[in-house]
Write a protein that holds these residues in place. Structure first.
Motif, PDB file in Angstrom:
ATOM      1  N   ALA A 170      -0.208  16.881  -5.381  1.00 43.16           N
ATOM      2  CA  ALA A 170       0.637  17.533  -4.196  1.00 43.16           C
ATOM      3  C   ALA A 170      -0.517  18.234  -3.149  1.00 43.16           C
ATOM      4  N   GLY A 171      -0.292  18.085  -2.168  1.00 42.14           N
ATOM      5  CA  GLY A 171      -0.981  18.498  -1.014  1.00 42.14           C
ATOM      6  C   GLY A 171      -2.202  17.631  -0.544  1.00 42.14           C
ATOM      7  N   SER A 172      -2.274  16.584  -1.335  1.00 47.82           N
ATOM      8  CA  SER A 172      -3.543  15.525  -1.144  1.00 47.82           C
ATOM      9  C   SER A 172      -3.219  14.948   0.460  1.00 47.82           C
ATOM     10  N   THR A 173      -4.499  14.658   0.993  1.00 46.69           N
ATOM     11  CA  THR A 173      -4.401  14.200   2.352  1.00 46.69           C
ATOM     12  C   THR A 173      -4.682  12.407   2.226  1.00 46.69           C
ATOM     13  N   VAL A 174      -3.883  11.559   2.765  1.00 46.86           N
ATOM     14  CA  VAL A 174      -3.946  10.237   2.538  1.00 46.86           C
ATOM     15  C   VAL A 174      -3.829   9.331   3.604  1.00 46.86           C
ATOM     16  N   LEU A 175      -5.072   8.557   3.917  1.00 47.43           N
ATOM     17  CA  LEU A 175      -4.942   7.711   5.155  1.00 47.43           C
ATOM     18  C   LEU A 175      -4.533   6.391   4.651  1.00 47.43           C
ATOM     19  N   MET A 176      -3.447   5.587   5.100  1.00 52.65           N
ATOM     20  CA  MET A 176      -3.207   4.451   4.822  1.00 52.65           C
ATOM     21  C   MET A 176      -3.086   3.290   6.082  1.00 52.65           C
ATOM     22  N   THR A 177      -3.792   2.398   5.980  1.00 52.94           N
ATOM     23  CA  THR A 177      -3.906   1.472   6.942  1.00 52.94           C
ATOM     24  C   THR A 177      -2.307   0.622   6.989  1.00 52.94           C
ATOM     25  N   LEU A 178      -1.772   0.751   8.024  1.00 47.12           N
ATOM     26  CA  LEU A 178      -0.422  -0.124   8.096  1.00 47.12           C
ATOM     27  C   LEU A 178      -1.031  -1.274   8.983  1.00 47.12           C
ATOM     28  N   SER A 179      -1.210  -2.162   8.168  1.00 49.78           N
ATOM     29  CA  SER A 179      -1.931  -3.511   8.594  1.00 49.78           C
ATOM     30  C   SER A 179      -1.211  -4.529   9.494  1.00 49.78           C
ATOM     31  N   GLY A 180       0.165  -4.428   9.528  1.00 48.86           N
ATOM     32  CA  GLY A 180       1.004  -5.304  10.483  1.00 48.86           C
ATOM     33  C   GLY A 180       2.446  -4.704  10.415  1.00 48.86           C
ATOM     34  N   ARG A 181       3.121  -5.253  11.547  1.00 50.88           N
ATOM     35  CA  ARG A 181       4.378  -4.907  11.717  1.00 50.88           C
ATOM     36  C   ARG A 181       5.441  -5.838  10.895  1.00 50.88           C
ATOM     37  N   GLY A 182       6.705  -5.372  10.793  1.00 48.41           N
ATOM     38  CA  GLY A 182       7.609  -6.205   9.866  1.00 48.41           C
ATOM     39  C   GLY A 182       8.459  -7.345  10.397  1.00 48.41           C
ATOM     40  N   ASP A 183       8.140  -7.494  11.788  1.00 48.54           N
ATOM     41  CA  ASP A 183       9.363  -8.602  12.641  1.00 48.54           C
ATOM     42  C   ASP A 183       9.271  -9.861  11.629  1.00 48.54           C
ATOM     43  N   LYS A 184       7.884 -10.415  11.328  1.00 46.63           N
ATOM     44  CA  LYS A 184       7.869 -11.678  10.459  1.00 46.63           C
ATOM     45  C   LYS A 184       8.731 -11.600   9.364  1.00 46.63           C
ATOM     46  N   ASP A 185       8.866 -10.388   8.901  1.00 48.14           N
ATOM     47  CA  ASP A 185       9.605 -10.380   7.498  1.00 48.14           C
ATOM     48  C   ASP A 185      11.000 -10.082   7.473  1.00 48.14           C
ATOM     49  N   ALA A 201       0.789  -1.219   0.008  1.00 43.82           N
ATOM     50  CA  ALA A 201       0.024   0.063   0.188  1.00 43.82           C
ATOM     51  C   ALA A 201       0.812   1.186  -0.054  1.00 43.82           C
ATOM     52  N   LEU A 202       1.998   1.072   0.909  1.00 40.20           N
ATOM     53  CA  LEU A 202       2.846   2.447   0.721  1.00 40.20           C
ATOM     54  C   LEU A 202       3.483   2.565  -0.481  1.00 40.20           C
ATOM     55  N   ALA A 203       3.792   1.450  -1.026  1.00 40.14           N
ATOM     56  CA  ALA A 203       4.481   1.546  -2.447  1.00 40.14           C
ATOM     57  C   ALA A 203       3.881   2.508  -3.495  1.00 40.14           C
ATOM     58  N   TRP A 204       2.412   2.137  -3.458  1.00 41.40           N
ATOM     59  CA  TRP A 204       1.554   2.800  -4.417  1.00 41.40           C
ATOM     60  C   TRP A 204       1.435   4.260  -3.917  1.00 41.40           C
ATOM     61  N   VAL A 205       1.486   4.590  -2.693  1.00 46.01           N
ATOM     62  CA  VAL A 205       1.341   5.988  -2.213  1.00 46.01           C
ATOM     63  C   VAL A 205       2.634   6.794  -2.796  1.00 46.01           C
ATOM     64  N   ILE A 206       3.864   5.956  -2.358  1.00 41.63           N
ATOM     65  CA  ILE A 206       5.200   6.616  -3.009  1.00 41.63           C
ATOM     66  C   ILE A 206       5.083   6.807  -4.368  1.00 41.63           C
ATOM     67  N   ARG A 207       4.720   5.835  -5.428  1.00 39.97           N
ATOM     68  CA  ARG A 207       4.715   6.016  -6.826  1.00 39.97           C
ATOM     69  C   ARG A 207       3.812   7.090  -7.305  1.00 39.97           C
ATOM     70  N   GLU A 208       2.433   7.226  -6.628  1.00 41.02           N
ATOM     71  CA  GLU A 208       1.477   8.090  -7.301  1.00 41.02           C
ATOM     72  C   GLU A 208       1.739   9.533  -6.562  1.00 41.02           C
ATOM     73  N   ALA A 209       2.597   9.685  -5.724  1.00 43.45           N
ATOM     74  CA  ALA A 209       2.396  10.972  -4.815  1.00 43.45           C
ATOM     75  C   ALA A 209       3.050  12.168  -5.977  1.00 43.45           C
ATOM     76  N   GLY A 210       2.658  13.088  -5.853  1.00 42.91           N
ATOM     77  CA  GLY A 210       2.915  14.380  -6.634  1.00 42.91           C
ATOM     78  C   GLY A 210       2.556  14.287  -8.130  1.00 42.91           C
ATOM     79  N   GLY A 211       3.125  13.423  -8.920  1.00 44.88           N
ATOM     80  CA  GLY A 211       2.864  13.292 -10.415  1.00 44.88           C
ATOM     81  C   GLY A 211       1.798  12.427 -10.960  1.00 44.88           C
ATOM     82  N   GLY A 212       1.568  11.596  -9.890  1.00 45.43           N
ATOM     83  CA  GLY A 212       0.285  10.532 -10.323  1.00 45.43           C
ATOM     84  C   GLY A 212      -0.876  10.850  -9.930  1.00 45.43           C
ATOM     85  N   GLU A 213      -1.590   9.710  -9.399  1.00 50.58           N
ATOM     86  CA  GLU A 213      -3.029   9.941  -8.812  1.00 50.58           C
ATOM     87  C   GLU A 213      -3.237  10.744  -7.445  1.00 50.58           C
ATOM     88  N   LEU A 214      -2.176  11.071  -6.868  1.00 48.96           N
ATOM     89  CA  LEU A 214      -2.049  11.873  -5.428  1.00 48.96           C
ATOM     90  C   LEU A 214      -1.525  13.191  -5.812  1.00 48.96           C
TER      91      LEU A 214
END
Length: 401
Positions: free
Chosen positions: A378-393, A363-376
């Motif tokens: 500049a100045g957009s507000t974005v809520l992203m659910t951080l569904s889990g922590r990365g210990d397991k990975d 989900a974060l990768a999509w935000v990074i890719r689209e921020a500024g010049g894509g579908e997001l």
């Protein structure tokens, strides 16, 4: 990849993400495609869930467990440094801070309470990344139930920490050696096992998949994410509602729970899938694991094995309500590569001090890719659910970073 339909105007709020139609239908999706021996079991779960959700005592007991055991409410964290770099205002709904480290505990506590109410003594579950398995083992230990968790052999190899956690909590972990040895096959084996154990066992489905009533029952138990976030955004944002609400999607439970809080608002809903498991973006109509939805298939209608670096997204389809939201144009589904997800995980760690699960990193990768010049813009507000922590990975990330 950008091979999904363009934005359309959101449909009217009435009926969106409410109770499904008769026999668990979301438009042309959903239903109860179960073996005859499981139809009655599904009906019993349906009746028990409807009674429980109308019972203030059940709702109160669940709310207490979510607060005192799971640690709710989870915070809404502004990602300040990363926001400055991207030119958008990014807020993270921190499901990684729940007990067990992911959103899975929300649904499992609800289903475990329901199982106890029905007089069941054992929970059956499937797991891919292991987080649902850990949550199931945790809830079983808390409520004095037994737990049997089916997990693909390949996922056992790459999620050793979670396998140990499940066993330490007292759960039996059953390796699945058929097919791709991942989440799809674990789900199939769990359902087969339930056929012979309906009298004393409850199948605790981990995502918004499966025969009715599971897709909407799981969504309702995960709705706490979206409802909390809606209130937090109202207090934090000048507009009260973010421009975009983003979540990763495998089967799609964290996304469904998040979207449910914003379905009646102007916020644009974005589900982000793994490129190798893009059921909503590129799936075709089919039936699998008890429901009619969108699945990756070949020309003969056979399920195509998915691939994702994130075990929790390694599923060939998407929950039926997500398929319906896609058709309505109320939600947009995009895809992200393994490489983009790993890069996003590293970037969040180095800008905000948060190591996300690889599922959330999509989900974060999509935000990074689209921020500024894509579908997001500049100045957009974005809520992203951080569904889990990365210990397991960590073992996976160590090999790639």
């Amino acid at each position: 990849m950008r091979d999904v339909p363009p934005w359309r105007e959101p449909v009217p709020a009435a009926g969106v993400m409410g109770e499904p139609r008769e026999r668990g239908r979301f438009g042309g999706y959903g239903g109860r495609y179960a073996p005859e021996s499981l139809v009655e079991a599904c009906r019993e779960v349906d009746e028990a869930f409807r009674e429980a959700r109308a019972d203030p005592g059940f709702r109160g007991a669940l709310a207490e467990l979510l607060a005192l055991h799971a640690g709710r409410p989870t915070p809404l964290t502004p990602a300040r440094r990363l926001s400055r770099e991207l030119g958008v205002r990014l807020y993270l709904k921190r499901e990684d801070l729940t007990h067990t480290g992911s959103h899975k505990i929300n649904n499992v506590l609800g289903q475990a309470l329901l199982a106890a109410r029905m007089g069941r003594r054992r929970l059956i579950a499937e797991t891919g990344a292991g987080q649902h398995g850990v949550a199931t083992a945790t809830a079983a230990a808390l409520l004095g139930l037994e737990a049997t968790v089916f997990m693909g052999e390949r996922d056992i190899e790459r999620q050793g920490l979670n396998v140990f956690r499940m066993r330490m909590l007292g759960a039996e972990v059953v390796p699945v050696t058929t097919g791709s040895r991942t989440l799809k096959d674990a789900t199939s084996e769990a359902m087969r096992h339930w056929v012979g154990a309906t009298v004393d066992s409850h199948y605790c489905v981990g995502s918004v998949i499966g025969p009715d009533p599971y897709p909407w029952m799981v969504r309702e138990f995960q709705r706490v994410i979206g409802d909390e976030a809606r209130g937090q955004c109202a207090a934090e944002l000048r507009t009260g509602v973010p421009d975009h609400v983003v979540a990763c999607v495998g089967g799609g439970s964290n996304a469904a729970g998040t979207f449910a809080g914003f379905a009646d608002t102007p916020a644009r809903l974005v589900g982000v899938e793994a490129e190798g498991g893009a059921g909503a973006a590129r799936g075709r109509l089919g039936v699998l694991h008890g429901c009619r939805s969108l699945f990756l298939q070949d020309d003969d209608g056979q399920i195509v094995e998915p691939h994702s670096i994130a075990a929790g997204l390694d599923y060939p389809g998407v929950g039926p309500e997500h398929a319906h939201l896609r058709d309505l144009g109320r939600a947009r589904y995009a895809t992200v590569t393994d490489e983009e997800a790993v890069g996003a995980a590293v970037r969040l760690a180095r800008t905000e001090g948060i190591v996300p699960a690889l599922e959330s990193a999509h989900a974060l990768a999509w935000v990074i890719r689209e921020a500024g010049g894509g579908e997001l813009p500049a100045g957009s507000t974005v809520l992203m659910t951080l569904s889990g922590r990365g210990d397991k990975d960590i073992s996976t990330l160590k090999e790639l970073v």
